[in-house]
Design a protein around this motif. Structure first.
Motif, PDB file in Angstrom:
ATOM      1  N   LEU A 116       0.826  -1.209   0.000  1.00  0.00           N
ATOM      2  CA  LEU A 116       0.000   0.000   0.000  1.00  0.00           C
ATOM      3  C   LEU A 116       0.859   1.257   0.000  1.00  0.00           C
ATOM      4  CD1 LEU A 116      -2.876   1.036  -0.028  1.00  0.00           C
ATOM      5  CD2 LEU A 116      -2.856   1.038   2.481  1.00  0.00           C
ATOM      6  N   VAL A 117       2.008   1.212   0.655  1.00  0.00           N
ATOM      7  CA  VAL A 117       2.928   2.359   0.623  1.00  0.00           C
ATOM      8  C   VAL A 117       3.283   2.710  -0.816  1.00  0.00           C
ATOM      9  CG1 VAL A 117       5.270   3.134   1.177  1.00  0.00           C
ATOM     10  CG2 VAL A 117       3.900   1.982   2.916  1.00  0.00           C
ATOM     11  N   LYS A 118       3.551   1.694  -1.623  1.00  0.00           N
ATOM     12  CA  LYS A 118       3.925   1.935  -3.023  1.00  0.00           C
ATOM     13  C   LYS A 118       2.771   2.570  -3.803  1.00  0.00           C
ATOM     14  CE  LYS A 118       7.263  -1.856  -3.182  1.00  0.00           C
ATOM     15  NZ  LYS A 118       7.633  -3.148  -3.820  1.00  0.00           N
ATOM     16  N   LEU A 119       1.545   2.180  -3.466  1.00  0.00           N
ATOM     17  CA  LEU A 119       0.395   2.747  -4.170  1.00  0.00           C
ATOM     18  C   LEU A 119       0.136   4.192  -3.779  1.00  0.00           C
ATOM     19  CD1 LEU A 119      -2.302  -0.104  -4.215  1.00  0.00           C
ATOM     20  CD2 LEU A 119      -0.746   0.586  -6.043  1.00  0.00           C
ATOM     21  N   ILE A 120       0.119   4.462  -2.478  1.00  0.00           N
ATOM     22  CA  ILE A 120      -0.298   5.793  -2.027  1.00  0.00           C
ATOM     23  C   ILE A 120       0.746   6.864  -2.304  1.00  0.00           C
ATOM     24  CG2 ILE A 120      -1.738   4.756  -0.246  1.00  0.00           C
ATOM     25  CD1 ILE A 120       0.234   5.592   1.842  1.00  0.00           C
ATOM     26  N   THR A 121       1.962   6.446  -2.658  1.00  0.00           N
ATOM     27  CA  THR A 121       2.990   7.431  -2.998  1.00  0.00           C
ATOM     28  C   THR A 121       3.088   7.686  -4.505  1.00  0.00           C
ATOM     29  OG1 THR A 121       4.654   5.653  -2.912  1.00  0.00           O
ATOM     30  CG2 THR A 121       4.376   6.983  -0.936  1.00  0.00           C
ATOM     31  N   ARG A 122       2.279   6.994  -5.303  1.00  0.00           N
ATOM     32  CA  ARG A 122       2.256   7.283  -6.739  1.00  0.00           C
ATOM     33  C   ARG A 122       1.530   8.610  -6.968  1.00  0.00           C
ATOM     34  NH1 ARG A 122       0.116   1.661  -9.497  1.00  0.00           N
ATOM     35  NH2 ARG A 122       1.747   0.260  -8.708  1.00  0.00           N
ATOM     36  N   PRO A 123       2.086   9.487  -7.787  1.00  0.00           N
ATOM     37  CA  PRO A 123       1.462  10.796  -8.026  1.00  0.00           C
ATOM     38  C   PRO A 123       0.011  10.706  -8.479  1.00  0.00           C
ATOM     39  CG  PRO A 123       3.693  10.768  -8.895  1.00  0.00           C
ATOM     40  CD  PRO A 123       3.399   9.372  -8.459  1.00  0.00           C
ATOM     41  N   ALA A 124      -0.317   9.728  -9.303  1.00  0.00           N
ATOM     42  CA  ALA A 124      -1.678   9.626  -9.840  1.00  0.00           C
ATOM     43  C   ALA A 124      -2.687   9.137  -8.803  1.00  0.00           C
ATOM     44  CB  ALA A 124      -1.691   8.691 -11.043  1.00  0.00           C
ATOM     45  N   LEU A 125      -2.196   8.613  -7.671  1.00  0.00           N
ATOM     46  CA  LEU A 125      -3.099   8.023  -6.678  1.00  0.00           C
ATOM     47  C   LEU A 125      -3.095   8.750  -5.338  1.00  0.00           C
ATOM     48  CD1 LEU A 125      -2.245   4.234  -7.274  1.00  0.00           C
ATOM     49  CD2 LEU A 125      -4.088   5.576  -8.311  1.00  0.00           C
ATOM     50  N   GLN A 126      -2.210   9.692  -5.169  1.00  0.00           N
ATOM     51  CA  GLN A 126      -2.069  10.346  -3.859  1.00  0.00           C
ATOM     52  C   GLN A 126      -3.366  10.977  -3.376  1.00  0.00           C
ATOM     53  OE1 GLN A 126       1.243  13.037  -4.218  1.00  0.00           O
ATOM     54  NE2 GLN A 126       2.778  11.429  -4.041  1.00  0.00           N
ATOM     55  N   HIS A 127      -4.144  11.534  -4.289  1.00  0.00           N
ATOM     56  CA  HIS A 127      -5.362  12.234  -3.881  1.00  0.00           C
ATOM     57  C   HIS A 127      -6.399  11.290  -3.277  1.00  0.00           C
ATOM     58  CE1 HIS A 127      -6.556  10.613  -7.813  1.00  0.00           C
ATOM     59  NE2 HIS A 127      -7.822  10.845  -7.481  1.00  0.00           N
ATOM     60  N   LEU A 128      -6.285  10.003  -3.565  1.00  0.00           N
ATOM     61  CA  LEU A 128      -7.248   9.030  -3.043  1.00  0.00           C
ATOM     62  C   LEU A 128      -6.995   8.698  -1.578  1.00  0.00           C
ATOM     63  CD1 LEU A 128      -7.307   6.535  -6.053  1.00  0.00           C
ATOM     64  CD2 LEU A 128      -9.045   8.242  -5.485  1.00  0.00           C
ATOM     65  N   PHE A 129      -5.789   9.008  -1.087  1.00  0.00           N
ATOM     66  CA  PHE A 129      -5.394   8.582   0.255  1.00  0.00           C
ATOM     67  C   PHE A 129      -4.924   9.737   1.144  1.00  0.00           C
ATOM     68  CE2 PHE A 129      -4.614   5.060  -2.698  1.00  0.00           C
ATOM     69  CZ  PHE A 129      -5.357   4.046  -2.099  1.00  0.00           C
ATOM     70  N   GLU A 130      -5.162  10.965   0.720  1.00  0.00           N
ATOM     71  CA  GLU A 130      -4.638  12.112   1.479  1.00  0.00           C
ATOM     72  C   GLU A 130      -5.211  12.205   2.882  1.00  0.00           C
ATOM     73  OE1 GLU A 130      -3.600  15.218  -2.179  1.00  0.00           O
ATOM     74  OE2 GLU A 130      -5.487  15.415  -1.057  1.00  0.00           O
ATOM     75  N   LYS A 131      -6.448  11.755   3.087  1.00  0.00           N
ATOM     76  CA  LYS A 131      -7.074  11.855   4.406  1.00  0.00           C
ATOM     77  C   LYS A 131      -7.454  10.489   4.974  1.00  0.00           C
ATOM     78  CE  LYS A 131      -8.949  16.497   3.574  1.00  0.00           C
ATOM     79  NZ  LYS A 131     -10.172  17.342   3.560  1.00  0.00           N
ATOM     80  N   THR A 132      -6.943   9.450   4.368  1.00  0.00           N
ATOM     81  CA  THR A 132      -7.269   8.088   4.808  1.00  0.00           C
ATOM     82  C   THR A 132      -6.674   7.801   6.182  1.00  0.00           C
ATOM     83  OG1 THR A 132      -7.275   7.318   2.513  1.00  0.00           O
ATOM     84  CG2 THR A 132      -7.093   5.645   4.227  1.00  0.00           C
ATOM     85  N   GLU A 133      -7.465   7.150   7.044  1.00  0.00           N
ATOM     86  CA  GLU A 133      -6.953   6.624   8.299  1.00  0.00           C
ATOM     87  C   GLU A 133      -6.594   5.162   8.078  1.00  0.00           C
ATOM     88  OE1 GLU A 133      -9.403   7.304  11.680  1.00  0.00           O
ATOM     89  OE2 GLU A 133      -9.865   9.364  11.103  1.00  0.00           O
ATOM     90  N   PHE A 134      -5.400   4.771   8.509  1.00  0.00           N
ATOM     91  CA  PHE A 134      -4.898   3.430   8.272  1.00  0.00           C
ATOM     92  C   PHE A 134      -5.029   2.619   9.558  1.00  0.00           C
ATOM     93  CE2 PHE A 134      -2.850   6.355   5.359  1.00  0.00           C
ATOM     94  CZ  PHE A 134      -3.096   5.741   4.135  1.00  0.00           C
ATOM     95  N   LEU A 135      -5.877   1.613   9.523  1.00  0.00           N
ATOM     96  CA  LEU A 135      -6.196   0.815  10.697  1.00  0.00           C
ATOM     97  C   LEU A 135      -5.426  -0.504  10.606  1.00  0.00           C
ATOM     98  CD1 LEU A 135     -10.046   1.482  10.778  1.00  0.00           C
ATOM     99  CD2 LEU A 135      -8.157   2.915  11.597  1.00  0.00           C
ATOM    100  N   MET A 136      -4.588  -0.761  11.613  1.00  0.00           N
ATOM    101  CA  MET A 136      -3.611  -1.847  11.549  1.00  0.00           C
ATOM    102  C   MET A 136      -3.923  -2.958  12.534  1.00  0.00           C
ATOM    103  SD  MET A 136      -1.573  -0.666   9.289  1.00  0.00           S
ATOM    104  CE  MET A 136      -0.976   0.843   8.540  1.00  0.00           C
ATOM    105  N   LEU A 137      -3.678  -4.181  12.090  1.00  0.00           N
ATOM    106  CA  LEU A 137      -3.901  -5.329  12.954  1.00  0.00           C
ATOM    107  C   LEU A 137      -2.897  -5.374  14.095  1.00  0.00           C
ATOM    108  CD1 LEU A 137      -5.865  -7.796  12.939  1.00  0.00           C
ATOM    109  CD2 LEU A 137      -4.005  -9.104  11.918  1.00  0.00           C
TER     110      LEU A 137
END
Length: 237
Positions: free
Chosen positions: A181-202
Motif C-alpha cells: 500500500l505504501v507503493k500505491l499511495i505514494t504514486r502521483p496519480a493516486l495520492q489524492h485518493l489517500f490524502e485523508k485516509t486513516e490506516f487501521l492496523m492489525l
C-alpha cells in the motif's frame, strides 16, 4: 457512508466486506496479496505430539493427506478464526490461542521441551514463533503449505476499483500488504485518493511500513484480531 478499503486476500476480503456492510460501512475491495498452495510434504518426522497453526491459509491450502495424518493430534491455533478453519479441515481437538503467534508460542512452549511439534505455515512468515519454541527446547517441523504474493495494480486499475473517490479508512492485516500500500499511495496519480485516509492496523508490526508516510493517521488494534480492528471504525474521526 464511510468508505473502507479492504486489502486482505480472498476469501477473507469478501467475508470482511459482508461484516462492514452489516456495520453500516461501504467496503471497497482492493486485495493487495493473494495466496496459493505449495507442494507440501506428507512425511511427518520426529513423532510429533501436537500441531500448531498461525494462519487459516495454512490449513486451507494443506493437502488432504497431510491433514489426515495430523488430524488426531492436539492442534493449537493462533486465534478464533484460525481455530474455526482447523476444525473445518478435520482436526479433532483444537485449542484457540491468544491471537498472536509469539504469545501462542509462549503459551504452549512449557510442555514441549524435548518434544516435536508440526507447524503448518506459509513460506513468508515472521520467525518469532519458531524461535521461541526452539529456545524452549521444542523440535519444530515447519511444513510450508502456501505462499503469499503481491498483486500488481496499475494506476487505472486502482482508480477504477475506488471509483476515483477517496477512502476514509483502510484495513491492513499483514506487513506485505502494508508495504504494497505504501507503493500505491505514494504514486502521483493516486495520492489524492489517500490524502485523508486513516490506516487501521492489525498490529504494530503491520504498521511499520506505513509509519513514515502515514504518521498520525495510523491506528493499531488493541488485539491482533478482526473484531478489535473493526472496533477502530467506531472511534471518532
Amino acid at each position: 457512508m464511510v468508505r473502507v478499503l479492504v486489502t486482505r486476500p480472498e476469501p477473507g476480503a469478501s467475508r470482511t466486506a459482508r461484516r462492514l456492510e452489516t456495520l453500516g460501512f461501504q467496503p471497497v475491495l482492493l486485495p493487495l496479496t493473494e495466496t496459493s498452495a505449495l507442494p507440501a510434504e506428507v512425511t511427518i518426522g520426529g513423532d510429533p505430539v501436537a500441531v500448531a497453526v498461525t494462519s487459516a491459509n495454512a490449513v486451507r491450502h494443506a493437502p488432504t493427506a497431510l491433514i489426515a495424518a495430523l488430524a488426531n493430534l492436539p492442534c493449537h491455533a493462533v486465534g478464533k478464526r484460525t481455530a474455526e478453519a482447523c476444525r473445518a479441515a478435520g482436526f479433532v481437538s483444537v485449542t484457540d490461542g491468544p491471537g498472536d503467534a509469539e504469545a501462542l508460542a509462549d503459551t504452549i512452549a512449557g510442555g514441549l521441551a524435548g518434544k516435536a511439534i508440526v507447524y503448518l505455515c506459509g513460506r513468508i512468515r515472521f520467525p518469532g514463533f519458531e524461535q521461541r519454541l526452539a529456545a524452549a527446547g521444542a523440535h519444530v517441523q515447519a511444513i510450508e503449505t502456501y505462499d503469499t504474493v503481491g498483486i500488481d495494480y496499475g494506476d487505472a486499475d486502482v482508480v477504477a476499483r475506488l471509483s476515483d473517490h477517496p477512502v476514509e479508512a483502510a484495513l491492513l492485516y499483514s506487513v506485505k500488504a502494508s508495504a504494497a500500500l505504501v507503493k500505491l499511495i505514494t504514486r502521483p496519480a493516486l495520492q489524492h485518493l489517500f490524502e485523508k485516509t486513516e490506516f487501521l492496523m492489525l498490529s504494530a508490526r503491520v504498521a511499520e511500513p506505513l509509519d513514515r508516510v502515514a504518521g498520525r493517521r495510523i491506528q493499531i488494534a488493541l488485539q491482533p484480531d478482526e473484531d478489535a480492528l473493526l472496533a477502530l471504525l467506531s472511534q471518532p474521526r
